[in-house]
Design a protein around this motif. Structure first.
Motif: not given
Length: 143
Positions: A26-30, A123-136
């Motif tokens: 909800e905070p990311w308007n999904q 941490i194994v690796a930087e992975s993906y960017l969710l909703f264009g703003e949340i780094q995983h």
């Protein structure tokens, strides 16, 4: 007293998904419904309940031989920092050990990396960017 268990009743499941939606989507308007994944029936689910209120949720599924993947970890805003997430993760780690799994992996949001590191994940690796703003970050823990 805090209880960690698998959702059983319709009201458990309704509260489980409502918390996942309110914290993780909800905070990311999904849209409502985006909190439900296609493989829910194959996952181990956990809810943290205290005084009949669901304060935290998470799920885990087998992602490779002897490996579990934790997803959708959410703690109610007012309950954060009170050990709810730690208790849920301990519950899931015990379930993984019972299944003979030797490793858990997860994709942590950047703001949760320190939490997972504090309970033994690396941490194994930087992975993906969710909703264009949340780094995983891909994280791992050997059991």
């Amino acid at each position: 007293m805090l209880e960690i268990k698998s959702p059983q009743t319709d009201s458990d499941w309704k509260a489980y998904y409502a918390l996942r939606f309110s914290v993780l989507r909800e905070p990311w308007n999904q849209p409502l419904g985006s909190e439900v994944l296609a493989d829910e029936d194959k996952a181990i689910h956990a809810i943290a309940v205290e005084n009949e209120e669901v304060l935290g949720v998470a799920r885990m599924h087998e992602s490779a031989e002897k490996q579990g993947q934790v997803r959708c970890v959410a703690t109610a805003t007012e309950a954060q920092g009170k050990g709810i997430g730690k208790a849920i993760m301990a519950y899931l780690e015990e379930k993984a050990k019972q299944k003979g799994w030797t490793e858990i992996v997860l994709e942590a949001r950047e703001n949760a990396v320190a939490f997972y590191q504090a309970i033994g994940y690396s941490i194994v690796a930087e992975s993906y960017l969710l909703f264009g703003e949340i780094q995983h970050y891909r994280m791992q823990k050997s059991l």
